[in-house]
Enzyme design. Structure first.
Site, PDB file in Angstrom:
ATOM      1  N   LYS A   1       5.400  54.546 -44.638  1.00 32.23           N
ATOM      2  CA  LYS A   1       4.769  54.153 -43.401  1.00 32.23           C
ATOM      3  C   LYS A   1       4.248  52.855 -43.388  1.00 32.23           C
ATOM      4  O   LYS A   1       3.484  52.862 -44.019  1.00 32.23           O
ATOM      5  CB  LYS A   1       4.361  54.932 -43.179  1.00 32.23           C
TER       6      LYS A   1
ATOM      7  N   GLU B   1      -7.247  63.303 -49.835  1.00 35.38           N
ATOM      8  CA  GLU B   1      -5.946  63.043 -49.491  1.00 35.38           C
ATOM      9  C   GLU B   1      -5.261  64.009 -50.909  1.00 35.38           C
ATOM     10  O   GLU B   1      -4.495  64.221 -50.502  1.00 35.38           O
ATOM     11  CB  GLU B   1      -5.949  61.507 -49.564  1.00 35.38           C
TER      12      GLU B   1
ATOM     13  N   LYS C   1       3.664  64.167 -52.013  1.00 38.93           N
ATOM     14  CA  LYS C   1       3.929  63.515 -50.910  1.00 38.93           C
ATOM     15  C   LYS C   1       5.886  63.014 -51.199  1.00 38.93           C
ATOM     16  O   LYS C   1       6.750  62.986 -49.915  1.00 38.93           O
ATOM     17  CB  LYS C   1       3.119  62.024 -51.021  1.00 38.93           C
TER      18      LYS C   1
ATOM     19  N   GLU D   1       9.711  61.508 -40.139  1.00 43.40           N
ATOM     20  CA  GLU D   1       8.691  62.616 -39.449  1.00 43.40           C
ATOM     21  C   GLU D   1       9.052  62.868 -38.293  1.00 43.40           C
ATOM     22  O   GLU D   1       8.779  62.874 -37.036  1.00 43.40           O
ATOM     23  CB  GLU D   1       7.156  62.149 -39.161  1.00 43.40           C
TER      24      GLU D   1
ATOM     25  N   ARG E   1       7.020  66.242 -42.757  1.00 43.80           N
ATOM     26  CA  ARG E   1       6.478  65.540 -42.940  1.00 43.80           C
ATOM     27  C   ARG E   1       4.706  65.655 -41.926  1.00 43.80           C
ATOM     28  O   ARG E   1       3.560  64.912 -42.922  1.00 43.80           O
ATOM     29  CB  ARG E   1       6.955  63.763 -42.889  1.00 43.80           C
TER      30      ARG E   1
ATOM     31  N   HIS F   1      -6.273  65.278 -40.014  1.00 43.15           N
ATOM     32  CA  HIS F   1      -6.474  64.084 -38.754  1.00 43.15           C
ATOM     33  C   HIS F   1      -6.649  64.378 -37.758  1.00 43.15           C
ATOM     34  O   HIS F   1      -6.828  63.477 -37.429  1.00 43.15           O
ATOM     35  CB  HIS F   1      -4.830  63.324 -39.712  1.00 43.15           C
TER      36      HIS F   1
ATOM     37  N   HIS G   1      -8.883  62.046 -36.973  1.00 43.50           N
ATOM     38  CA  HIS G   1      -9.183  60.836 -35.981  1.00 43.50           C
ATOM     39  C   HIS G   1     -10.262  60.539 -34.863  1.00 43.50           C
ATOM     40  O   HIS G   1     -10.972  59.663 -34.296  1.00 43.50           O
ATOM     41  CB  HIS G   1      -7.419  60.783 -35.841  1.00 43.50           C
TER      42      HIS G   1
ATOM     43  N   HIS H   1     -12.235  56.636 -43.318  1.00 39.42           N
ATOM     44  CA  HIS H   1     -10.902  57.221 -43.165  1.00 39.42           C
ATOM     45  C   HIS H   1     -10.890  59.247 -44.093  1.00 39.42           C
ATOM     46  O   HIS H   1     -10.164  60.384 -43.497  1.00 39.42           O
ATOM     47  CB  HIS H   1      -9.589  57.504 -43.531  1.00 39.42           C
TER      48      HIS H   1
HETATM   49  P1  NAD Z   1      -9.066  49.843 -48.453  1.00 45.70           P
HETATM   50  O1  NAD Z   1      -7.189  49.167 -48.486  1.00 45.70           O
HETATM   51  O2  NAD Z   1      -9.637  49.103 -47.216  1.00 45.70           O
HETATM   52  O3  NAD Z   1      -9.872  49.994 -49.561  1.00 45.70           O
HETATM   53  C1  NAD Z   1     -10.941  50.509 -49.627  1.00 45.70           C
HETATM   54  C2  NAD Z   1     -12.021  49.110 -49.997  1.00 45.70           C
HETATM   55  O4  NAD Z   1     -12.046  49.381 -51.582  1.00 45.70           O
HETATM   56  C3  NAD Z   1     -11.449  47.961 -50.301  1.00 45.70           C
HETATM   57  O5  NAD Z   1     -12.712  47.052 -49.502  1.00 45.70           O
HETATM   58  C4  NAD Z   1     -10.684  47.295 -50.825  1.00 45.70           C
HETATM   59  O6  NAD Z   1     -11.057  46.038 -50.697  1.00 45.70           O
HETATM   60  C5  NAD Z   1     -11.437  48.054 -51.983  1.00 45.70           C
HETATM   61  N1  NAD Z   1     -10.808  48.029 -52.835  1.00 45.70           N
HETATM   62  C6  NAD Z   1      -9.673  48.362 -53.557  1.00 45.70           C
HETATM   63  N2  NAD Z   1      -8.637  48.609 -54.780  1.00 45.70           N
HETATM   64  C7  NAD Z   1     -10.086  48.175 -55.474  1.00 45.70           C
HETATM   65  C8  NAD Z   1     -10.625  48.591 -56.062  1.00 45.70           C
HETATM   66  N3  NAD Z   1      -9.432  49.178 -57.460  1.00 45.70           N
HETATM   67  N4  NAD Z   1     -12.093  48.094 -56.966  1.00 45.70           N
HETATM   68  C9  NAD Z   1     -12.930  47.954 -56.167  1.00 45.70           C
HETATM   69  N5  NAD Z   1     -12.674  48.224 -55.092  1.00 45.70           N
HETATM   70  C10 NAD Z   1     -11.016  48.350 -54.588  1.00 45.70           C
HETATM   71  O7  NAD Z   1      -8.542  51.697 -48.012  1.00 45.70           O
HETATM   72  P2  NAD Z   1      -7.999  53.116 -48.599  1.00 45.70           P
HETATM   73  O8  NAD Z   1      -8.619  53.842 -48.124  1.00 45.70           O
HETATM   74  O9  NAD Z   1      -7.656  52.410 -49.699  1.00 45.70           O
HETATM   75  O10 NAD Z   1      -6.687  52.878 -47.020  1.00 45.70           O
HETATM   76  C11 NAD Z   1      -6.844  53.427 -45.211  1.00 45.70           C
HETATM   77  C12 NAD Z   1      -5.378  52.534 -45.041  1.00 45.70           C
HETATM   78  O11 NAD Z   1      -4.493  53.206 -45.334  1.00 45.70           O
HETATM   79  C13 NAD Z   1      -6.161  53.048 -43.248  1.00 45.70           C
HETATM   80  O12 NAD Z   1      -5.365  51.510 -42.298  1.00 45.70           O
HETATM   81  C14 NAD Z   1      -4.911  54.100 -43.411  1.00 45.70           C
HETATM   82  O13 NAD Z   1      -4.468  53.434 -41.949  1.00 45.70           O
HETATM   83  C15 NAD Z   1      -3.843  53.308 -44.356  1.00 45.70           C
HETATM   84  N6  NAD Z   1      -3.217  54.600 -44.993  1.00 45.70           N
HETATM   85  C16 NAD Z   1      -1.818  54.335 -44.851  1.00 45.70           C
HETATM   86  C17 NAD Z   1      -0.874  56.076 -45.166  1.00 45.70           C
HETATM   87  C18 NAD Z   1       0.568  55.694 -45.463  1.00 45.70           C
HETATM   88  O14 NAD Z   1       1.455  56.128 -45.348  1.00 45.70           O
HETATM   89  N7  NAD Z   1       0.914  54.285 -45.171  1.00 45.70           N
HETATM   90  C19 NAD Z   1      -1.582  57.108 -44.803  1.00 45.70           C
HETATM   91  C20 NAD Z   1      -3.402  57.012 -45.334  1.00 45.70           C
HETATM   92  C21 NAD Z   1      -3.784  56.023 -44.747  1.00 45.70           C
HETATM   93  N1  GLY Z   2      -0.174  59.510 -44.881  1.00 43.59           N
HETATM   94  C1  GLY Z   2       0.649  60.412 -43.819  1.00 43.59           C
HETATM   95  C2  GLY Z   2       1.818  59.996 -44.309  1.00 43.59           C
HETATM   96  O1  GLY Z   2       2.094  59.321 -44.898  1.00 43.59           O
HETATM   97  O2  GLY Z   2       3.341  61.139 -43.553  1.00 43.59           O
END
Ligand code: NAD
Ligand code: GLY
Length: 349
Positions: free
Chosen positions: A134, A176, A214, A224, A228, A235, A239, A252
């Site tokens: 995704k 998660e 996953k 999905e 999925r 969520h 949300h 989140h």
């Molecule tokens: P993020 O990418 O914003 O990272 C969180 C913070 O941690 C940021 O400030 C980043 O710079 C910092 N960071 C990253 N790695 C680090 C490290 N090793 N050490 C210190 N700091 C570090 O947040 P996240 O929680 O990783 O991701 C959230 C995003 O993921 C949302 O946009 C959400 O929509 C998306 N998401 C996508 C899926 C998918 O299936 N594609 C699933 C869940 C969430």
């Molecule tokens: N985070 C939900 C999905 O990947 O489907």
């Protein structure tokens, strides 16, 4: 007159997810690493000591969910054009879910699609966002509303990166992990209850189990159409909480933790889950300092906000409700009375 286009496709998008110390990797093509300044300050030297390529560039984006937008996507695309990347070139997403989702999306549209690799650096991205293809970005209408399914060629999960992760971000990732266990794997849930995720070998095992869960779900239902959606447990409520608090109060994963507690309340009310099981989930979340309570100021408004969810239609809301621990049901058949009764339990006294 009709002209028919025959487009039955057999596509093999399979890939491997390596959970281990990052190996040395050589790419026989042009590569751009997409990251942000926070991550590059901490870990870019290490990454660059491990990867080599025909030509290597680094694209540094601004850090934050608020930059998960078209401007950042344009920054990636423009850099690729300036360096004359072609359809054989490759992107590496080096960061959390924000970087991963945007890099994957840019890869999906650059010259109608190029390959990319995920090297996730947050717990949330290691156990969830980097796996499953995704990709996307936010716009003024909401989160992740623009995007594409575009699978990475490979995912390299190195738990070493998590040693620099702030405590709250770690907890958001744990939410998660708990989600995967409650929805699909009772043994995994029991492992988490007795485990200490601060111990590296335990953490690596938990990442492995969450990723396996996953991967199984995505293999069964990539786009999905059904199963999925279960990964959205917590969520539907989460949300709305993020929306109500303008994405500022909770990470989140924290909103999802509260959302899981609310979904469990609904499941208990509908006799799908016992009160004891709901308390076990709450206790596990609290073990990692995740929030489990929330006061809804305006129950009617909270209810209306459900309809902004991608999974809901104009007239029904999709809920993911646990059937005990380790199984789940996806339903849009919860009557309004039950929904309001659950929301009122969290409403202002
Ligand atoms: P993020 O990418 O914003 O990272 C969180 C913070 O941690 C940021 O400030 C980043 O710079 C910092 N960071 C990253 N790695 C680090 C490290 N090793 N050490 C210190 N700091 C570090 O947040 P996240 O929680 O990783 O991701 C959230 C995003 O993921 C949302 O946009 C959400 O929509 C998306 N998401 C996508 C899926 C998918 O299936 N594609 C699933 C869940 C969430
Ligand atoms: N985070 C939900 C999905 O990947 O489907």
């Amino acid at each position: 007159m009709q002209v028919h286009i025959e487009l039955k496709k057999v596509v093999d998008d399979s890939y491997d997810i390596t959970i281990d110390t990052l190996p040395k990797i050589h790419f026989d093509t042009k590569v751009a690493v997409v990251t942000n300044a926070t991550i590059s300050k901490l870990h870019l030297d290490y990454l660059l000591s491990k990867i080599s390529a025909k030509e290597l560039h680094v694209i540094t984006l601004k850090d934050g969910e608020e930059y998960k937008n078209q401007e950042s996507i344009d920054t990636i695309l423009n850099s690729l054009f300036e360096h004359r990347f072609n359809r054989k070139s490759m992107l590496i997403a080096f960061g959390g879910g924000v970087i991963g989702d945007m890099t994957g999306y840019a890869a999906s549209i650059y010259q109608r699609g190029i390959d990319f690799v995920q090297i996730p650096t947050t717990l949330l991205s290691q156990v969830d966002a980097s796996v499953g293809g995704k990709t996307g970005m936010n716009n003024k209408y909401g989160k992740n509303l623009v995007g594409a399914f575009h699978q990475p060629r490979a995912v390299y999960i190195d738990p070493y990166f998590l040693t620099t992760l702030p405590e709250r971000e770690f907890g958001a990732g744990v939410a998660e992990v708990v989600k995967m266990a409650v929805t699909f794997n009772k043994d995994f849930f029991e492992f988490l209850e007795s485990a200490d995720l601060k111990k590296p070998e335990i953490l690596q095992e938990a990442i492995k189990q969450a990723v396996q869960t996953k991967a199984d779900v995505v293999s069964a239902d990539e786009k999905e159409h059904g199963l999925r959606a279960a990964l959205n447990y917590g969520h539907t409520f989460g949300h709305v909480i993020e929306n109500e608090t303008a994405y500022k109060k909770f990470l989140h994963g924290e909103a999802v933790a509260i959302g899981m507690v609310m979904a469990n309340e609904m499941a208990v009310k509908m006799n799908l889950m016992s009160e004891k099981e709901a308390l076990r989930v709450k206790a596990l979340l609290e073990k990692y300092n995740l929030p489990t309570s929330y006061i809804i100021n305006d129950v009617k408004n909270f209810y209306e906000t459900f309809f902004l969810d991608k999974k809901s239609s104009d007239s029904s809301i999709t809920f993911i409700l646990p059937l005990g621990i380790g199984d789940v049901v996806i339903t849009d058949k919860v009557d309004v009375g039950t929904v309001m009764c659950v929301l009122n339990k969290f409403g202002k006294a």
